[in-house]
Scaffold this motif. Structure first.
Motif, PDB file in Angstrom:
ATOM      1  N   GLU A  16      -3.368  10.375  37.142  1.00  0.00           N
ATOM      2  CA  GLU A  16      -3.081   9.883  35.797  1.00  0.00           C
ATOM      3  C   GLU A  16      -4.258   9.149  35.166  1.00  0.00           C
ATOM      4  O   GLU A  16      -4.461   9.225  33.945  1.00  0.00           O
ATOM      5  N   GLN A  17      -5.078   8.439  35.974  1.00  0.00           N
ATOM      6  CA  GLN A  17      -6.034   7.525  35.351  1.00  0.00           C
ATOM      7  C   GLN A  17      -7.490   7.690  35.790  1.00  0.00           C
ATOM      8  O   GLN A  17      -8.377   7.163  35.118  1.00  0.00           O
TER       9      GLN A  17
ATOM     10  N   SER B 230       1.894  -6.260  28.698  1.00  0.00           N
ATOM     11  CA  SER B 230       2.737  -7.120  29.522  1.00  0.00           C
ATOM     12  C   SER B 230       3.417  -6.251  30.572  1.00  0.00           C
ATOM     13  O   SER B 230       4.260  -5.401  30.239  1.00  0.00           O
ATOM     14  N   GLY B 231       3.011  -6.417  31.833  1.00  0.00           N
ATOM     15  CA  GLY B 231       3.552  -5.610  32.910  1.00  0.00           C
ATOM     16  C   GLY B 231       4.223  -6.470  33.960  1.00  0.00           C
ATOM     17  O   GLY B 231       4.448  -7.671  33.767  1.00  0.00           O
ATOM     18  N   LYS B 232       4.521  -5.872  35.091  1.00  0.00           N
ATOM     19  CA  LYS B 232       5.161  -6.587  36.186  1.00  0.00           C
ATOM     20  C   LYS B 232       4.228  -7.635  36.778  1.00  0.00           C
ATOM     21  O   LYS B 232       4.676  -8.729  37.169  1.00  0.00           O
ATOM     22  N   HIS B 233       2.928  -7.316  36.843  1.00  0.00           N
ATOM     23  CA  HIS B 233       1.969  -8.199  37.500  1.00  0.00           C
ATOM     24  C   HIS B 233       0.938  -8.793  36.547  1.00  0.00           C
ATOM     25  O   HIS B 233       0.454  -9.907  36.788  1.00  0.00           O
ATOM     26  N   LEU B 234       0.557  -8.062  35.503  1.00  0.00           N
ATOM     27  CA  LEU B 234      -0.539  -8.484  34.632  1.00  0.00           C
ATOM     28  C   LEU B 234      -0.070  -8.590  33.185  1.00  0.00           C
ATOM     29  O   LEU B 234       0.772  -7.808  32.721  1.00  0.00           O
ATOM     30  N   ARG B 235      -0.660  -9.545  32.485  1.00  0.00           N
ATOM     31  CA  ARG B 235      -0.361  -9.718  31.068  1.00  0.00           C
ATOM     32  C   ARG B 235      -1.628 -10.169  30.351  1.00  0.00           C
ATOM     33  O   ARG B 235      -2.315 -11.077  30.817  1.00  0.00           O
ATOM     34  N   VAL B 236      -1.933  -9.510  29.231  1.00  0.00           N
ATOM     35  CA  VAL B 236      -3.067  -9.926  28.404  1.00  0.00           C
ATOM     36  C   VAL B 236      -2.658  -9.872  26.943  1.00  0.00           C
ATOM     37  O   VAL B 236      -1.796  -9.073  26.551  1.00  0.00           O
ATOM     38  N   GLU B 237      -3.284 -10.717  26.143  1.00  0.00           N
ATOM     39  CA  GLU B 237      -3.094 -10.709  24.704  1.00  0.00           C
ATOM     40  C   GLU B 237      -4.462 -10.723  24.031  1.00  0.00           C
ATOM     41  O   GLU B 237      -5.335 -11.512  24.415  1.00  0.00           O
ATOM     42  N   ASN B 238      -4.655  -9.837  23.064  1.00  0.00           N
ATOM     43  CA  ASN B 238      -5.905  -9.759  22.318  1.00  0.00           C
ATOM     44  C   ASN B 238      -7.109  -9.573  23.254  1.00  0.00           C
ATOM     45  O   ASN B 238      -8.172 -10.154  23.051  1.00  0.00           O
ATOM     46  N   ALA B 239      -6.929  -8.749  24.272  1.00  0.00           N
ATOM     47  CA  ALA B 239      -8.012  -8.486  25.237  1.00  0.00           C
ATOM     48  C   ALA B 239      -8.988  -7.482  24.629  1.00  0.00           C
ATOM     49  O   ALA B 239      -8.583  -6.413  24.172  1.00  0.00           O
ATOM     50  N   LYS B 240     -10.286  -7.808  24.631  1.00  0.00           N
ATOM     51  CA  LYS B 240     -11.272  -6.908  24.039  1.00  0.00           C
ATOM     52  C   LYS B 240     -12.676  -7.301  24.493  1.00  0.00           C
ATOM     53  O   LYS B 240     -12.897  -8.365  25.069  1.00  0.00           O
ATOM     54  N   THR B 241     -13.593  -6.413  24.204  1.00  0.00           N
ATOM     55  CA  THR B 241     -15.015  -6.693  24.402  1.00  0.00           C
ATOM     56  C   THR B 241     -15.729  -6.355  23.111  1.00  0.00           C
ATOM     57  O   THR B 241     -15.340  -5.409  22.403  1.00  0.00           O
ATOM     58  N   LEU B 242     -16.755  -7.100  22.773  1.00  0.00           N
ATOM     59  CA  LEU B 242     -17.467  -6.892  21.516  1.00  0.00           C
ATOM     60  C   LEU B 242     -18.654  -5.953  21.654  1.00  0.00           C
ATOM     61  O   LEU B 242     -19.163  -5.438  20.661  1.00  0.00           O
TER      62      LEU B 242
ATOM     63  N   HIS C 140       1.057  -3.090  50.223  1.00  0.00           N
ATOM     64  CA  HIS C 140       0.376  -1.846  49.882  1.00  0.00           C
ATOM     65  C   HIS C 140       0.916  -1.285  48.566  1.00  0.00           C
ATOM     66  O   HIS C 140       0.159  -0.909  47.662  1.00  0.00           O
ATOM     67  N   ALA C 141       2.228  -1.220  48.437  1.00  0.00           N
ATOM     68  CA  ALA C 141       2.837  -0.675  47.224  1.00  0.00           C
ATOM     69  C   ALA C 141       2.511  -1.541  46.007  1.00  0.00           C
ATOM     70  O   ALA C 141       2.220  -1.020  44.912  1.00  0.00           O
ATOM     71  N   GLU C 142       2.560  -2.860  46.192  1.00  0.00           N
ATOM     72  CA  GLU C 142       2.272  -3.758  45.068  1.00  0.00           C
ATOM     73  C   GLU C 142       0.819  -3.652  44.623  1.00  0.00           C
ATOM     74  O   GLU C 142       0.525  -3.781  43.427  1.00  0.00           O
ATOM     75  N   ARG C 143      -0.100  -3.405  45.559  1.00  0.00           N
ATOM     76  CA  ARG C 143      -1.507  -3.263  45.168  1.00  0.00           C
ATOM     77  C   ARG C 143      -1.699  -2.070  44.236  1.00  0.00           C
ATOM     78  O   ARG C 143      -2.496  -2.119  43.304  1.00  0.00           O
ATOM     79  N   TYR C 144      -0.949  -0.995  44.488  1.00  0.00           N
ATOM     80  CA  TYR C 144      -1.071   0.151  43.597  1.00  0.00           C
ATOM     81  C   TYR C 144      -0.397  -0.100  42.256  1.00  0.00           C
ATOM     82  O   TYR C 144      -0.838   0.406  41.219  1.00  0.00           O
ATOM     83  N   GLU C 145       0.658  -0.907  42.239  1.00  0.00           N
ATOM     84  CA  GLU C 145       1.258  -1.306  40.971  1.00  0.00           C
ATOM     85  C   GLU C 145       0.258  -2.112  40.146  1.00  0.00           C
ATOM     86  O   GLU C 145       0.094  -1.881  38.942  1.00  0.00           O
ATOM     87  N   VAL C 146      -0.409  -3.052  40.803  1.00  0.00           N
ATOM     88  CA  VAL C 146      -1.415  -3.868  40.110  1.00  0.00           C
ATOM     89  C   VAL C 146      -2.561  -2.997  39.625  1.00  0.00           C
ATOM     90  O   VAL C 146      -3.064  -3.153  38.496  1.00  0.00           O
TER      91      VAL C 146
ATOM     92  N   ASP D 230      -2.538   0.127  38.812  1.00  0.00           N
ATOM     93  CA  ASP D 230      -2.084   0.904  37.656  1.00  0.00           C
ATOM     94  C   ASP D 230      -2.154   0.063  36.382  1.00  0.00           C
ATOM     95  O   ASP D 230      -2.694   0.509  35.354  1.00  0.00           O
ATOM     96  N   GLU D 231      -1.626  -1.152  36.438  1.00  0.00           N
ATOM     97  CA  GLU D 231      -1.645  -2.025  35.264  1.00  0.00           C
ATOM     98  C   GLU D 231      -3.077  -2.429  34.908  1.00  0.00           C
ATOM     99  O   GLU D 231      -3.460  -2.461  33.729  1.00  0.00           O
TER     100      GLU D 231
END
Length: 393
Positions: A187-188, A149-161, A123-129, A131-132
């Motif tokens: 917060e979000q 770059s987070g605890k669970h997710l990482r992206v580089e050059n993420a975008k939409t055109l 449950h706690a990890e799902r909210y961490e994910v 958030d990221e």
């Protein structure tokens, strides 16, 4: 005040907990419900998510072109899909629907279903994910290039055109009763959504969510999810509530409550605590009935009563700060009409009302003897017919 309706992509029926009166939910039927909600003047529809439902994105995409003004509140599932892909999907549907997309952020509450989708987070990890996920999603959807770059997710050059119509992105709705959920919403999210609990409990949740948002210099809007059983008299409404669960057996209730007990959702636990699986404690607050929750997960309460009673309860929630009410009723096609006809005239709605409520532009009611157009419902008084004459008629 805004009123939404519900698309029953998990099935529809005249009765709960039985196949009696059940309906096959085809695309044609969902289109009927959506088009009815659109024409009646509902602001939008909530589309549920989960393995017991047809896919919410496919449903919304297929119905956007079949409706004109209706908004679609569609779920995203952090931890199940890439935030970048999800943001691109949202931008596309928002453009194709001309700005009628709303986003419902669902973290999940049934571990068994989560495991089936490949997520074994606590449950706690799902909210961490989540958030990221939302930090990435919001940036990409707003047109930014995101490196994260987070605890669970990482992206580089993420975008939409291709950007969405709504700026900076379609509004984010978020529900959850745990402390982690309320902190995340503050917060979000843009709209905090609660299930239908007694007003005092809803007031407490709203106060906590407002405080959580204030920590970040933000404000939230609020919505509530409820079923509605409204009839012309209070007695008829309560009979309809009893009829809705008239085929529910004690064994069915026990099986359903056992299944719900595995959920780690705090909101689901609060719903179950309202009735405790018992038939003799279902009115948990004036006109607030928990009978739906005996066999249905998620939103398990209904407002029950006459139009005046139900409207009064709605206004009580509105006084707490609730702006949007997401309603449903069984079966959903007929009840969409009933709720609109009985409740819309009593509520301060800020969205478009159907033309028939304001003036007569065509057939309206049944013309009498080919000559007489009936007066508006507001001008009609119920005739007091003696009992024997009623029987004879």
């Amino acid at each position: 005040m805004q009123l939404f309706w519900f698309l029953p992509t998990h099935g529809d029926s005249r009765y709960l907990g039985t196949s009696r009166g059940a309906r096959t939910v085809s695309h044609r039927y969902l289109r009927q419900v959506a088009q009815a909600a659109d024409e009646l003047g509902y602001e939008g529809v909530l589309i549920p998510t989960g393995r017991s439902c047809e896919d919410s994105w496919v449903v919304a995409s297929s119905l956007a072109a079949q409706t004109e003004r209706l908004k679609f509140l569609v779920a995203i599932r952090p931890g199940i899909i890439s935030p970048t892909v999800s943001a691109r999907q949202a931008a596309t549907l928002d453009r194709f629907s001309e700005g009628r997309l709303l986003i419902n952020v669902v973290t999940g509450g049934d571990p068994d279903e989560q495991h089936g989708d490949g997520s074994f987070l606590t449950h706690a990890e799902r909210y961490e994910v989540t958030d990221e996920f939302l930090r990435i999603w919001r940036g990409v959807a707003a047109g930014e290039t995101v490196n994260f770059s987070g605890k669970h997710l990482r992206v580089e050059n993420a975008k939409t055109l291709y950007p969405p119509v709504q700026k900076p992105y379609p509004p984010l709705w978020f529900g959850g009763s745990s402390d982690a959920a309320i902190a995340l919403a503050g917060e979000q999210a843009d709209v905090y959504l609660t299930w239908g609990e007694p007003p005092a409990d809803v007031a407490d949740k709203i106060a906590k969510a407002r405080a959580a948002a204030a920590k970040h210099g933000r404000t939230l809007r609020f919505g509530i999810r409820l079923h509605v059983i409204v009839r012309e008299t209070s007695e008829a409404a309560w009979r309809a509530a009893d009829e809705l669960i008239s085929y529910v057996t004690d064994d069915t209730i026990a099986a359903a409550q056992k299944a719900f007990s595995r959920f780690d959702s705090v909101g689901q636990q609060r719903m179950a605590a309202l009735h405790g699986g018992r038939r003799d404690r279902l009115e948990v607050s004036p006109n607030l009935w928990a009978g739906v929750g005996l066999v249905r997960g998620g939103a398990g309460t209904a407002l029950v009563g006459s139009p005046e009673e139900v409207a009064a309860r709605i206004k009580e929630y509105a006084a707490l700060g609730v702006e949007t009410f997401i309603f449903s009723g069984y079966p959903h096609l007929e009840e969409a009409y009933r709720v609109a006809e009985l409740l819309f005239p009593l509520l301060p709605l800020d969205h478009v009302r159907p033309a028939g409520h304001a003036n007569i532009t065509g057939p309206f009611g049944e013309v009498i003897a080919n000559d007489i157009v009936p007066p508006s419902s507001q001008d009609v008084q119920v005739a007091q017919v003696p009992v024997r004459e009623k029987a004879a008629a």
